[in-house]
Design a protein around this motif. Sequence first.
Motif, short mmCIF file in Angstrom:
data_model
loop_
_atom_site.label_atom_id
_atom_site.label_comp_id
_atom_site.label_asym_id
_atom_site.label_seq_id
_atom_site.Cartn_x
_atom_site.Cartn_y
_atom_site.Cartn_z
N ASP A 177 28.77 43.15 32.79
CA ASP A 177 28.19 43.48 33.69
C ASP A 177 28.78 45.55 33.67
O ASP A 177 27.91 45.69 34.84
N GLY A 178 30.02 45.71 32.98
CA GLY A 178 30.29 46.83 33.78
C GLY A 178 31.85 47.05 34.66
O GLY A 178 32.09 47.91 34.85
N SER A 179 31.64 45.57 34.97
CA SER A 179 31.91 45.84 36.65
C SER A 179 33.45 45.41 36.06
O SER A 179 33.45 45.20 35.10
N LYS A 180 35.41 46.12 36.79
CA LYS A 180 35.90 46.11 36.82
C LYS A 180 36.60 44.68 36.12
O LYS A 180 36.07 43.82 37.11
N ARG A 181 37.42 44.10 35.39
CA ARG A 181 37.75 43.24 35.38
C ARG A 181 39.57 42.38 35.07
O ARG A 181 40.23 43.80 35.04
N GLU A 182 39.53 42.45 36.67
CA GLU A 182 40.70 41.92 37.15
C GLU A 182 40.79 40.38 36.14
O GLU A 182 41.62 39.13 36.26
N ILE A 183 41.75 41.36 35.35
CA ILE A 183 42.87 40.15 34.08
C ILE A 183 44.13 39.08 35.10
O ILE A 183 43.87 37.92 34.23
N LEU A 184 44.94 39.81 35.86
CA LEU A 184 45.69 39.12 36.32
C LEU A 184 44.93 38.36 37.79
O LEU A 184 45.89 37.99 38.73
N ILE A 185 43.98 38.41 37.98
CA ILE A 185 43.00 37.97 39.47
C ILE A 185 43.02 38.57 40.26
O ILE A 185 42.52 39.84 41.10
N LYS A 186 44.67 38.58 41.48
CA LYS A 186 44.97 39.25 42.81
C LYS A 186 46.53 39.95 42.83
O LYS A 186 47.08 39.63 42.76
N ASP A 187 45.69 41.23 43.05
CA ASP A 187 47.31 41.88 43.32
C ASP A 187 47.76 42.18 44.55
O ASP A 187 47.55 42.19 45.54
N TYR A 233 45.35 33.18 29.64
CA TYR A 233 45.07 32.27 30.42
C TYR A 233 45.17 31.84 32.20
O TYR A 233 45.52 30.69 32.92
N PRO A 234 45.30 33.49 32.35
CA PRO A 234 45.43 34.07 33.95
C PRO A 234 43.68 33.32 34.28
O PRO A 234 43.61 32.66 35.69
N GLU A 235 42.91 33.72 34.05
CA GLU A 235 41.31 33.95 34.05
C GLU A 235 41.57 31.92 34.11
O GLU A 235 40.59 31.83 34.83
N VAL A 236 41.82 31.31 33.12
CA VAL A 236 41.49 29.87 32.47
C VAL A 236 42.25 29.25 33.65
O VAL A 236 41.30 28.76 34.65
N LEU A 237 43.98 29.48 34.19
CA LEU A 237 44.21 29.14 34.95
C LEU A 237 43.23 29.18 36.51
O LEU A 237 43.59 28.67 37.24
N ASP A 238 42.98 30.49 37.17
CA ASP A 238 41.84 30.79 38.16
C ASP A 238 40.73 29.86 38.47
O ASP A 238 40.03 28.85 39.20
N GLU A 239 40.06 30.03 37.13
CA GLU A 239 38.98 28.83 36.89
C GLU A 239 39.47 27.41 37.00
O GLU A 239 38.44 26.43 37.48
N ASN A 240 40.27 26.78 37.06
CA ASN A 240 40.82 26.01 37.12
C ASN A 240 41.51 24.62 38.13
O ASN A 240 42.31 24.36 38.22
#
Length: 441
Positions: free
Chosen positions: A54-64, A27-34
């Motif tokens: 692509d193998g890069s790190k996935r930031e599930i909660l977007i920004k720290d 859901y954080p990724e969805v909210l970020d996209e919207n």
Amino acid sequence: MLTGRNPWQLDAAMNHSIFFPNYFKTYPEVLDENGYFVGYTGKGYAPGKAFKEDGSKREILIKDFSAHKTTPPTKYISNNDYASNFGAFLEASDKKPWAFWLGFTEPHRAYEYGSGVAKGGKKLGMVDNIPKYYPDSDTTRNDLLDYAMEIEYMDSHIERVLKILEASRQLENTLIVFTSDHGMPFPRVKGNQYLNSNNVPFAVMWKKGIKNAGRVVTDYVNMTDLAPTFLEVAGITVQKSGMRPITGKSLVPIFNATKSGQVDAARNFQLVGQERHDFGRPKDVGYPVRGMHKNGFLYLKNYEPDRWPACNPETGYLNCDGGPVKTMLLDHRRKGIDKYFWKLSFGKRPAEELYDLSKDPDCINNLAQNSNYQSIKKSMEREMEAKLLAQGDLRMQGYGHLYEQYPGAEVNGFYERFMKGEKFKLGWVNEGDFEKEAIKD
């Protein structure tokens, strides 16, 4: 919580400390996209690793947001100034709609022993509800008071967060959910499926969005309900989100209801379960359990009762955080002082367990073999396994071993490597937790 799906519907993510499957959107990724400004501080998605295709790190909660630090009251409390980091996030949101994940490290282990009394102003006599699976001792009381102090420290940051929202005039229209991912990090609680393992705090405030506040609602709710709730509040459908089908149900109908008691007749049960919650058994296997709460009873089925529930003794019962109560229970067994409490927390368990929670909330008196409760037990087993089968649980289809074949993100083949003498950093257990002699249960 992140996907709206039960653990047995998450493939590798059924397990603890894994590679998060990239085909499960959160859901954080969805909210970020919207158009939402999304961030977090403290403990986010962990333990485990997540990567993009692509193998890069996935930031599930977007920004720290973790730049602000503070001086903690004890040596094991985090120096993260959670509330100040939330304030920095709010300032950076620039009036966009936002979503923030505040992940407290507290009250995870370790604790500074005796801090509840020495620094928290508490007294041992204040503990008035010692669980029946622990002996009443100064060690138990100190451990519980140290735990309480860490909770109060966390609460102090929540108070500051609420004041920040109030000062920014956003308190009334902010949906706030305060909860925990598991029960207290003590033996027989965290990493188990008893009542105190899963019956966690759950407080919701939304001044502009909850009708008739003050009602007592008896519906079962759980973590899978949060993602669909947040999406509905944001006006995003699951179909539009790109997420896999969601099992949880939005809490908005409960918010909008005006009556007390049972609001949704279908919310009259709760399923629970686990697979590999930590490493420490031969061949990286887990301790598969499924269970159901209904009508004041808890039914549990242990699918591999020959295994050690908290992981093997020789590897330190790794599925139980080190702490004074754990050390005490292990020492009492070794010294012949007591085995009863050790067995409740660490001993092997029967294939089936049944508890009357109205009389036995600590789940001590197993009624599974009691002739007076056979109809209840059999009915709950049938209903539980039918519901799990409908949800695609591999264990109900005879393929439960597949959950155990998913690799861990931290250590693979730990048991065999440990037994050969390889050294590991095991910061969540104490040196004295490892059994040097074989144990027959």
